[in-house]
Motif scaffolding. Structure first.
Motif, mmCIF file in Angstrom:
data_model
loop_
_atom_site.group_PDB
_atom_site.id
_atom_site.type_symbol
_atom_site.label_atom_id
_atom_site.label_comp_id
_atom_site.label_asym_id
_atom_site.label_seq_id
_atom_site.Cartn_x
_atom_site.Cartn_y
_atom_site.Cartn_z
ATOM 1 N N VAL A 152 -3.026 -3.155 -10.005
ATOM 2 C CA VAL A 152 -3.041 -1.937 -9.193
ATOM 3 C C VAL A 152 -4.496 -1.571 -8.940
ATOM 4 C CG1 VAL A 152 -2.365 0.481 -9.036
ATOM 5 C CG2 VAL A 152 -0.888 -1.135 -10.256
ATOM 6 N N GLY A 153 -4.896 -1.560 -7.689
ATOM 7 C CA GLY A 153 -6.264 -1.194 -7.348
ATOM 8 C C GLY A 153 -6.624 -1.658 -5.942
ATOM 9 N N SER B 147 -3.122 3.814 -2.915
ATOM 10 C CA SER B 147 -3.228 2.772 -3.937
ATOM 11 C C SER B 147 -2.621 1.496 -3.376
ATOM 12 C CB SER B 147 -2.513 3.179 -5.225
ATOM 13 O OG SER B 147 -1.122 3.327 -5.005
ATOM 14 N N VAL C 203 -4.797 -2.799 -14.676
ATOM 15 C CA VAL C 203 -5.496 -1.716 -13.986
ATOM 16 C C VAL C 203 -6.911 -1.648 -14.568
ATOM 17 C CG1 VAL C 203 -5.506 0.708 -13.297
ATOM 18 C CG2 VAL C 203 -3.320 -0.425 -13.804
ATOM 19 N N VAL D 165 -7.357 2.520 -6.481
ATOM 20 C CA VAL D 165 -6.630 3.788 -6.461
ATOM 21 C C VAL D 165 -7.646 4.861 -6.103
ATOM 22 C CG1 VAL D 165 -5.298 5.479 -7.782
ATOM 23 C CG2 VAL D 165 -4.982 3.019 -8.214
ATOM 24 N N CYS E 230 0.831 -1.200 0.000
ATOM 25 C CA CYS E 230 0.000 0.000 0.000
ATOM 26 C C CYS E 230 0.866 1.250 0.000
ATOM 27 C CB CYS E 230 -0.908 0.007 1.233
ATOM 28 S SG CYS E 230 -1.959 1.474 1.397
ATOM 29 N N TRP F 166 3.990 2.325 -8.734
ATOM 30 C CA TRP F 166 4.007 0.868 -8.872
ATOM 31 C C TRP F 166 4.592 0.435 -10.215
ATOM 32 C CZ3 TRP F 166 3.830 -0.623 -4.303
ATOM 33 C CH2 TRP F 166 2.873 -0.192 -3.379
ATOM 34 N N ALA G 156 -3.779 10.469 -8.811
ATOM 35 C CA ALA G 156 -3.976 9.064 -9.157
ATOM 36 C C ALA G 156 -2.845 8.559 -10.038
ATOM 37 C CB ALA G 156 -5.317 8.885 -9.847
ATOM 38 N N LEU H 10 0.133 7.823 -7.954
ATOM 39 C CA LEU H 10 -0.033 6.609 -7.161
ATOM 40 C C LEU H 10 0.097 5.347 -8.015
ATOM 41 C CD1 LEU H 10 -2.938 7.865 -4.906
ATOM 42 C CD2 LEU H 10 -0.757 6.960 -4.050
ATOM 43 N N ILE H 11 -0.239 5.427 -9.294
ATOM 44 C CA ILE H 11 -0.053 4.286 -10.190
ATOM 45 C C ILE H 11 1.387 4.216 -10.687
ATOM 46 C CG2 ILE H 11 -0.739 3.249 -12.386
ATOM 47 C CD1 ILE H 11 -3.504 4.554 -11.992
#
Length: 298
Positions: free
Chosen positions: A220-221, A209, A249, A223, A196, A238, A231, A234-235
């Motif tokens: 990824v989720g 996220s 995603v 988010v 996280c 990763w 957003a 945050l993606i």
């Protein structure tokens, strides 16, 4: 060879009248059989992915002559809402009303809750007959092998840190603002199996996220963030350092993040239609849901 694979190889389409169909509650130890069924219809779910969703909700399997031939589940979010998903009927068993019977049982179990689901083109007509309606939303899956992504920098005044189970209450608040749903058990389970990231501003969490193993690689989720810029950060965290890895995603239709994901190696992989039976939850914001946990869980 399993009976599912044998049926596919021989082109079996008929179902003998003497073959009794039985429904029973889904169990964790059904996960391996469920994974075989989902692979048979082209879904990527592993045994571990099934164990995750089975452990969070309620559901049924249909068996014929001892063979698991259909599944369906629902997940309560408080007393007012729930999601429905993982509705699968083996292709050679379709057309016999199994999907309708499963859905009717799931609806009875869920009681008076408003229900949400994401429907395939094939499944939508059944859901309409059972009282669901399209509400103008939907989900587009993106997946692929990630390209090189530079390490992102949060916008001025914000910082990223790793989340932990101790952050659950904050995550629940942000998620409730974004969805209008009580999803504490789902978030707690995600914190146990995934990683996280929390986005903070002035010491207060404003987004998060989660990355976890799923299907062919990682997903990824959810988010959750106030805007697409946060957003994306945050993606991107990763994707950074994972060039060549398979990433998935699931975005709400109309998201501005889709083109950005394509630029970084992920391609559109199909749409589903958002449907509801009852009232939609009311999200208070300012946080918004920019990527789903799964299409079944929302």
């Amino acid at each position: 060879m399993s009976s599912l694979a044998s049926a596919a190889g021989t082109g079996m389409t008929g179902i003998a009248a003497s073959d009794a169909l039985t429904l029973r509650a889904i169990r964790i130890d059904d996960a391996a059989s469920c994974a075989e069924l989902s692979r048979y219809v082209g879904w990527p779910h592993r045994r571990e992915d099934w164990e995750f969703v089975i452990g969070l909700g309620h559901g049924l399997v249909a068996e014929r002559n001892g063979e698991l031939v259909a599944t369906g589940q629902w997940w309560p979010y408080g007393e007012s809402h729930a999601t429905v998903g993982m509705i699968i009927v083996a292709p050679e068993q379709q057309g016999a009303g199994i999907g309708k019977r499963l859905m009717q049982e799931l609806l009875a179990q869920a009681g008076q809750r408003s229900l949400m689901l994401n429907a395939t083109v094939a499944g939508a007509p059944l859901y309409v007959r059972l009282g669901f309606r399209s509400w103008g939303g939907g989900v587009r899956q993106y997946h692929g092998h990630a390209l090189v992504v530079a390490e992102p920098a949060p916008t001025l005044g914000k910082r990223l840190r790793l989340g932990s189970p101790g952050d659950l209450a904050m995550l629940e608040r942000l998620d409730r603002e974004a969805t209008g749903l009580e999803r504490g058990p789902v978030l707690a389970a995600l914190l146990k199996c995934g990683e996280c990231l929390l986005l903070e501003q002035a010491g207060q969490p404003v987004g998060f996220s989660i990355l976890r193993d799923f299907g062919r690689g990682k997903v990824v989720g959810p988010v959750v963030a106030a805007d697409e810029m946060d957003a994306r950060t945050l993606i991107a965290c990763w994707l950074h350092g994972r060039a060549g890895q398979f990433i998935r995603v699931d975005l709400p239709l109309g998201s501005g993040l889709g083109d950005w994901l394509v630029q970084h190696g992920l391609a559109p992989a199909g749409d589903v239609t958002a449907m509801v039976r009852g009232d939609l939850p009311v999200a208070s914001g300012p946080a918004r849901l920019h990527a789903l946990v799964t299409q079944a869980l929302g």
